[in-house]
Design a protein around this motif. Structure first.
Motif, mmCIF file in Angstrom:
data_model
loop_
_atom_site.group_PDB
_atom_site.id
_atom_site.type_symbol
_atom_site.label_atom_id
_atom_site.label_comp_id
_atom_site.label_asym_id
_atom_site.label_seq_id
_atom_site.Cartn_x
_atom_site.Cartn_y
_atom_site.Cartn_z
ATOM 1 N N ASP A 113 2.054 -7.533 8.934
ATOM 2 C CA ASP A 113 1.165 -8.604 9.427
ATOM 3 C C ASP A 113 -0.018 -8.606 8.568
ATOM 4 O O ASP A 113 -0.891 -9.503 9.088
ATOM 5 C CB ASP A 113 0.927 -8.367 10.982
ATOM 6 C CG ASP A 113 2.195 -8.235 11.807
ATOM 7 O OD1 ASP A 113 2.965 -9.283 11.678
ATOM 8 O OD2 ASP A 113 2.243 -7.347 12.677
ATOM 9 N N THR A 114 -0.026 -8.087 7.228
ATOM 10 C CA THR A 114 -1.292 -8.066 6.738
ATOM 11 C C THR A 114 -0.774 -7.940 5.198
ATOM 12 O O THR A 114 0.220 -7.441 4.952
ATOM 13 C CB THR A 114 -2.294 -7.045 7.092
ATOM 14 O OG1 THR A 114 -3.351 -7.076 6.105
ATOM 15 C CG2 THR A 114 -1.673 -5.687 6.958
ATOM 16 N N ASP A 115 -1.606 -8.642 4.399
ATOM 17 C CA ASP A 115 -1.512 -8.185 2.999
ATOM 18 C C ASP A 115 -2.611 -7.367 2.206
ATOM 19 O O ASP A 115 -2.691 -7.402 1.059
ATOM 20 C CB ASP A 115 -1.418 -9.669 2.293
ATOM 21 C CG ASP A 115 -2.679 -10.744 2.512
ATOM 22 O OD1 ASP A 115 -3.802 -9.912 2.882
ATOM 23 O OD2 ASP A 115 -3.175 -11.709 1.955
ATOM 24 N N GLU A 116 -3.244 -6.706 3.089
ATOM 25 C CA GLU A 116 -4.388 -5.968 2.790
ATOM 26 C C GLU A 116 -3.851 -4.820 1.834
ATOM 27 O O GLU A 116 -4.798 -4.624 0.568
ATOM 28 C CB GLU A 116 -4.912 -5.215 3.829
ATOM 29 C CG GLU A 116 -6.288 -4.254 3.445
ATOM 30 C CD GLU A 116 -6.787 -3.473 4.619
ATOM 31 O OE1 GLU A 116 -7.847 -2.701 4.433
ATOM 32 O OE2 GLU A 116 -6.169 -3.637 5.791
ATOM 33 N N TYR A 117 -2.690 -4.302 1.971
ATOM 34 C CA TYR A 117 -2.344 -3.334 1.037
ATOM 35 C C TYR A 117 -1.076 -3.838 0.082
ATOM 36 O O TYR A 117 -0.254 -2.968 -0.383
ATOM 37 C CB TYR A 117 -1.979 -2.090 1.586
ATOM 38 C CG TYR A 117 -3.171 -1.396 2.242
ATOM 39 C CD1 TYR A 117 -4.135 -0.978 1.579
ATOM 40 C CD2 TYR A 117 -3.270 -1.157 3.622
ATOM 41 C CE1 TYR A 117 -5.245 -0.290 1.988
ATOM 42 C CE2 TYR A 117 -4.539 -0.593 4.103
ATOM 43 C CZ TYR A 117 -5.468 -0.225 3.539
ATOM 44 O OH TYR A 117 -6.580 0.330 3.974
ATOM 45 N N VAL A 118 -0.953 -4.881 -0.066
ATOM 46 C CA VAL A 118 0.293 -5.436 -0.907
ATOM 47 C C VAL A 118 0.028 -5.173 -2.607
ATOM 48 O O VAL A 118 -1.173 -5.229 -2.904
ATOM 49 C CB VAL A 118 0.413 -6.990 -0.789
ATOM 50 C CG1 VAL A 118 1.277 -7.556 -1.749
ATOM 51 C CG2 VAL A 118 0.893 -7.404 0.643
ATOM 52 N N HIS A 119 0.883 -4.562 -3.029
ATOM 53 C CA HIS A 119 0.703 -3.886 -4.553
ATOM 54 C C HIS A 119 -0.366 -2.828 -4.530
ATOM 55 O O HIS A 119 -0.913 -2.647 -5.739
ATOM 56 C CB HIS A 119 0.444 -5.010 -5.169
ATOM 57 C CG HIS A 119 1.478 -5.971 -5.672
ATOM 58 N ND1 HIS A 119 1.314 -7.362 -5.884
ATOM 59 C CD2 HIS A 119 2.595 -5.874 -5.205
ATOM 60 C CE1 HIS A 119 2.146 -8.252 -6.003
ATOM 61 N NE2 HIS A 119 3.442 -7.379 -5.663
ATOM 62 N N THR A 164 4.221 -2.246 -0.626
ATOM 63 C CA THR A 164 3.178 -1.146 -0.120
ATOM 64 C C THR A 164 3.664 0.093 -0.137
ATOM 65 O O THR A 164 5.063 0.296 0.529
ATOM 66 C CB THR A 164 2.702 -1.650 1.447
ATOM 67 O OG1 THR A 164 1.958 -3.104 1.165
ATOM 68 C CG2 THR A 164 1.700 -0.719 1.762
ATOM 69 N N GLU A 217 6.807 -7.707 -3.090
ATOM 70 C CA GLU A 217 5.420 -7.321 -2.409
ATOM 71 C C GLU A 217 5.397 -6.287 -1.810
ATOM 72 O O GLU A 217 5.506 -6.182 -0.547
ATOM 73 C CB GLU A 217 5.008 -8.589 -1.349
ATOM 74 C CG GLU A 217 5.147 -10.085 -2.370
ATOM 75 C CD GLU A 217 5.103 -11.198 -1.222
ATOM 76 O OE1 GLU A 217 5.107 -11.022 -0.242
ATOM 77 O OE2 GLU A 217 4.857 -12.293 -1.805
ATOM 78 N N GLN A 258 2.161 -3.110 8.705
ATOM 79 C CA GLN A 258 2.015 -3.865 7.157
ATOM 80 C C GLN A 258 2.458 -5.150 7.100
ATOM 81 O O GLN A 258 2.142 -5.999 6.162
ATOM 82 C CB GLN A 258 2.353 -2.903 6.096
ATOM 83 C CG GLN A 258 1.496 -1.613 6.068
ATOM 84 C CD GLN A 258 -0.187 -1.839 6.456
ATOM 85 O OE1 GLN A 258 -0.846 -2.424 5.463
ATOM 86 N NE2 GLN A 258 -0.650 -1.283 7.601
ATOM 87 N N ARG A 312 11.258 -10.376 -0.269
ATOM 88 C CA ARG A 312 10.159 -10.080 -0.785
ATOM 89 C C ARG A 312 9.286 -8.882 -0.456
ATOM 90 O O ARG A 312 8.766 -8.137 -1.229
ATOM 91 C CB ARG A 312 9.163 -11.332 -1.082
ATOM 92 C CG ARG A 312 9.645 -12.497 -1.849
ATOM 93 C CD ARG A 312 9.831 -12.318 -3.106
ATOM 94 N NE ARG A 312 8.579 -12.005 -3.896
ATOM 95 C CZ ARG A 312 8.124 -11.521 -4.764
ATOM 96 N NH1 ARG A 312 9.252 -11.137 -5.580
ATOM 97 N NH2 ARG A 312 6.955 -11.342 -5.169
ATOM 98 N N ARG A 313 9.288 -8.550 1.048
ATOM 99 C CA ARG A 313 8.348 -7.720 1.286
ATOM 100 C C ARG A 313 9.095 -6.431 1.716
ATOM 101 O O ARG A 313 10.052 -6.325 1.871
ATOM 102 C CB ARG A 313 7.773 -8.307 2.827
ATOM 103 C CG ARG A 313 6.651 -7.129 3.350
ATOM 104 C CD ARG A 313 5.220 -7.520 2.648
ATOM 105 N NE ARG A 313 4.151 -6.806 3.211
ATOM 106 C CZ ARG A 313 3.673 -5.734 2.650
ATOM 107 N NH1 ARG A 313 4.230 -5.107 1.686
ATOM 108 N NH2 ARG A 313 2.636 -5.199 3.213
#
Length: 206
Positions: free
Chosen positions: A190-196, A146, A144, A188, A97-98
């Motif tokens: 380790d974070t979902d801050e900038y997902v999509h 970035t 997902e 990135q 996914r990532r």
């Protein structure tokens, strides 16, 4: 974590591989020439072309995330667009996914009216067009994702001192090292801050 990295023999890609291995990740890299990467523990290199669905599938299989640091090495190629046409189906097939992908500042919604965007598109039009089409494919896919849009890239050490943001304004003076971009891309995972979201990265001060 098990990472599949595309563009691992390039300037940013080599730093990505080094950082990922240094963090204890297992890494598989697809490379046209496997000899460009030294033999290292936890590093597996698959020799093949990014346009080969079979080679890409082998690289992606079992991965927890995919990172693309691909870019043009010859004027007029469409390597980034072509890559997403094989990478995205492989990710879907293997349930990965990532996705973190390297683009350019000045593409899509960061192509703001002014001298900067106009000059960049005149100077490296084929590169910008390839990156923009790549972004379109990524946005239209089911991952997902970035997208990372750096300032002008330079050699130099990792400083971990840089600005990022979805509405960050960069200028002709903006510079960021390959190492810092690799640092940010790896972070990135380790974070979902900038997902999509598409995020720009530049220096603390121009």
């Amino acid at each position: 974590m098990y990472l599949a990295i595309f563009g691992g023999t390039g300037h940013t890609g080599r730093h990505l591989v080094d950082r990922a291995l240094g963090h204890g990740h297992r890494v598989t890299v697809l490379a046209r020439d496997a000899t460009k990467l030294p033999i290292r523990e936890h590093l597996h290199v698959i020799e093949g072309d990014i346009r080969s669905a079979e080679a890409v599938a082998r690289t992606v299989a079992g991965a927890d995330a995919v990172i693309s640091a691909l870019g043009q090495r010859r004027w007029g190629t469409t390597v980034c667009t072509d890559a997403m046409r094989t990478v995205l189906p492989a990710m879907a097939a293997h349930g990965v996914r990532r996705l973190v992908a390297l683009s350019n500042y000045g593409t899509a919604d960061s192509r703001r009216p002014g001298v900067y965007a106009t000059t960049v598109w005149i100077a490296i039009r084929s590169i910008m067009r390839d990156k923009e089409r790549m972004e379109e494919l990524i946005r239209g896919g089911d991952t997902e994702w970035t997208i990372v849009r750096p300032a002008a890239l330079t050699d130099g050490p990792r400083t971990a001192r840089y600005r990022t943001g979805t509405d960050l304004r960069l200028t002709f003076r903006s510079r960021v090292t390959y190492a810092d971009v690799a640092d940010f891309m790896l972070a990135q995972l380790d974070t979902d801050e900038y997902v999509h979201r598409a995020v720009a990265i530049g220096p603390v001060r121009d």
